[in-house]
Design a protein around this motif. Structure first.
Motif, PDB file in Angstrom:
ATOM      1  N   GLY A  53      48.262  24.008  68.708  1.00 17.96           N
ATOM      2  CA  GLY A  53      47.782  23.174  67.607  1.00 17.96           C
ATOM      3  C   GLY A  53      48.951  22.659  66.793  1.00 17.96           C
ATOM      4  O   GLY A  53      50.059  23.188  66.860  1.00 17.96           O
ATOM      5  N   ARG A  54      48.682  21.631  66.005  1.00 16.10           N
ATOM      6  CA  ARG A  54      49.711  21.075  65.158  1.00 16.10           C
ATOM      7  C   ARG A  54      50.108  22.084  64.071  1.00 16.10           C
ATOM      8  O   ARG A  54      49.422  23.084  63.847  1.00 16.10           O
ATOM      9  CB  ARG A  54      49.217  19.780  64.505  1.00 16.10           C
ATOM     10  CG  ARG A  54      48.978  18.620  65.474  1.00 16.10           C
ATOM     11  CD  ARG A  54      48.536  17.375  64.708  1.00 16.10           C
ATOM     12  NE  ARG A  54      48.482  16.178  65.549  1.00 16.10           N
ATOM     13  CZ  ARG A  54      47.390  15.728  66.149  1.00 16.10           C
ATOM     14  NH1 ARG A  54      46.249  16.406  66.011  1.00 16.10           N
ATOM     15  NH2 ARG A  54      47.418  14.633  66.882  1.00 16.10           N
ATOM     16  N   ASN A  55      51.182  21.801  63.353  1.00 12.25           N
ATOM     17  CA  ASN A  55      51.619  22.665  62.263  1.00 12.25           C
ATOM     18  C   ASN A  55      50.553  22.744  61.179  1.00 12.25           C
ATOM     19  O   ASN A  55      49.908  21.744  60.840  1.00 12.25           O
ATOM     20  CB  ASN A  55      52.915  22.135  61.640  1.00 12.25           C
ATOM     21  CG  ASN A  55      54.114  22.349  62.538  1.00 12.25           C
ATOM     22  OD1 ASN A  55      54.167  23.316  63.298  1.00 12.25           O
ATOM     23  ND2 ASN A  55      55.093  21.454  62.456  1.00 12.25           N
ATOM     24  N   GLY A  56      50.376  23.939  60.627  1.00 15.88           N
ATOM     25  CA  GLY A  56      49.506  24.112  59.471  1.00 15.88           C
ATOM     26  C   GLY A  56      48.024  24.201  59.766  1.00 15.88           C
ATOM     27  O   GLY A  56      47.207  24.111  58.838  1.00 15.88           O
ATOM     28  N   VAL A  57      47.636  24.434  61.032  1.00 12.26           N
ATOM     29  CA  VAL A  57      46.207  24.467  61.352  1.00 12.26           C
ATOM     30  C   VAL A  57      45.632  25.886  61.329  1.00 12.26           C
ATOM     31  O   VAL A  57      44.423  26.062  61.466  1.00 12.26           O
ATOM     32  CB  VAL A  57      45.918  23.812  62.723  1.00 12.26           C
ATOM     33  CG1 VAL A  57      46.335  22.353  62.716  1.00 12.26           C
ATOM     34  CG2 VAL A  57      46.601  24.578  63.857  1.00 12.26           C
ATOM     35  N   GLY A  58      46.504  26.916  61.183  1.00 12.04           N
ATOM     36  CA  GLY A  58      46.007  28.280  61.073  1.00 12.04           C
ATOM     37  C   GLY A  58      46.417  29.213  62.197  1.00 12.04           C
ATOM     38  O   GLY A  58      45.912  30.337  62.287  1.00 12.04           O
ATOM     39  N   LYS A  59      47.348  28.810  63.044  1.00 15.87           N
ATOM     40  CA  LYS A  59      47.733  29.644  64.192  1.00 15.87           C
ATOM     41  C   LYS A  59      48.408  30.937  63.744  1.00 15.87           C
ATOM     42  O   LYS A  59      48.054  32.038  64.196  1.00 15.87           O
ATOM     43  CB  LYS A  59      48.665  28.860  65.129  1.00 15.87           C
ATOM     44  CG  LYS A  59      48.077  27.549  65.642  1.00 15.87           C
ATOM     45  CD  LYS A  59      48.958  26.891  66.676  1.00 15.87           C
ATOM     46  CE  LYS A  59      50.364  26.585  66.177  1.00 15.87           C
ATOM     47  NZ  LYS A  59      50.377  25.641  65.039  1.00 15.87           N
ATOM     48  N   THR A  60      49.404  30.830  62.861  1.00 17.98           N
ATOM     49  CA  THR A  60      50.083  32.036  62.374  1.00 17.98           C
ATOM     50  C   THR A  60      49.130  32.902  61.561  1.00 17.98           C
ATOM     51  O   THR A  60      49.183  34.142  61.639  1.00 17.98           O
ATOM     52  CB  THR A  60      51.313  31.647  61.539  1.00 17.98           C
ATOM     53  OG1 THR A  60      52.299  31.064  62.403  1.00 17.98           O
ATOM     54  CG2 THR A  60      51.924  32.869  60.852  1.00 17.98           C
ATOM     55  N   THR A  61      48.248  32.287  60.812  1.00 21.74           N
ATOM     56  CA  THR A  61      47.250  33.061  60.064  1.00 21.74           C
ATOM     57  C   THR A  61      46.364  33.853  61.019  1.00 21.74           C
ATOM     58  O   THR A  61      45.967  34.987  60.726  1.00 21.74           O
ATOM     59  CB  THR A  61      46.399  32.135  59.181  1.00 21.74           C
ATOM     60  OG1 THR A  61      47.263  31.419  58.290  1.00 21.74           O
ATOM     61  CG2 THR A  61      45.390  32.928  58.365  1.00 21.74           C
TER      62      THR A  61
END
Length: 229
Positions: free
Chosen positions: A34-42
């Protein structure tokens, strides 16, 4: 091995994960894209207990863990390679590899040195004396030393030169052959597709697409529409 069911998570009043559902089978490599800031690291932080889940269920080996503290999840068999590597700058490579508890499992110190010869050469160097690529190798090796059943990797190619990105891919292929379950968060699409069996694509805190990695590799329209490739 891992399943998320309708998982929601917040940072303060910001609703980041808005019903994430995904699964990782035993011995399977799954990429979360996914693009940056979509919630992957969260998502990674929710799985490891570094952020609380406000709703939904996380199961690890069929056991609900959403209320367990991070250290218990690690003891159950989760290994984390965090975004930014998290290397201790003043400890030697060998000292950092001796920090995880040795469970007499697959990844002995000698096995680690066989997979990462550069770490054997640099074993007396402090963390801040390593290159970015060497630090990433150390971060992966340190996670393996705890002999996890599930390895979580958050952006392992971030900030690396192309040659080191290629080496990360080779290492992940080697680990995959050991039938270790892996959840990989990665911006480098070619790296992710080279090792993953299946992929999920996230947008605005939800999973919007799921397919075999080989299928996404041929689907340029989806790559462009959901990943901006």
């Amino acid at each position: 091995m891992l399943e998320l069911r309708d998982v929601h998570a917040h940072y303060g009043s910001s609703h980041i994960l808005q019903g994430v559902s995904l699964r990782v089978g035993a011995g399977e490599v799954v990429a979360l894209l996914g693009r940056n800031g979509v919630g992957k690291t969260t998502t990674i932080r929710a799985i490891t207990g570094l952020i609380s889940v406000s709703r939904g269920e996380i199961l690890f080996k069929d056991t609900p863990i959403q209320d367990e503290p991070p250290y218990r999840r690690a003891r159950m068999g989760m290994g984390l390679v965090p975004q930014g590597r998290g290397i201790y700058p003043n400890l030697s490579v060998r000292e950092q590899l001796l920090l995880p508890p040795d469970r007499n499992g697959r990844w002995s110190l000698q096995e680690i040195y066989a997979l990462f010869p550069i770490l054997r050469e640099r074993r007396r160097h402090a963390g801040d004396q390593l290159s970015g690529g060497e630090q990433q190798m150390l971060a992966i090796a340190r996670a393996l030393r705890s002999n996890p059943e599930l390895l979580l990797l958050d952006e392992p190619s971030e900030g690396l030169a192309p040659m080191m990105v290629k080496r990360v891919g080779e290492v992940l292929q080697d680990i995959k052959r050991q039938e270790l379950s892996i959840l990989l968060v990665e911006q480098n699409l070619s790296l992710a597709l080279s090792v993953a069996d299946r992929v999920y694509i996230m947008n605005k805190g939800v999973i919007v697409h799921e397919c075999p990695a080989a299928e996404l590799a041929q689907d340029e329209e989806t790559q462009h529409r959901l990943l901006g490739v």
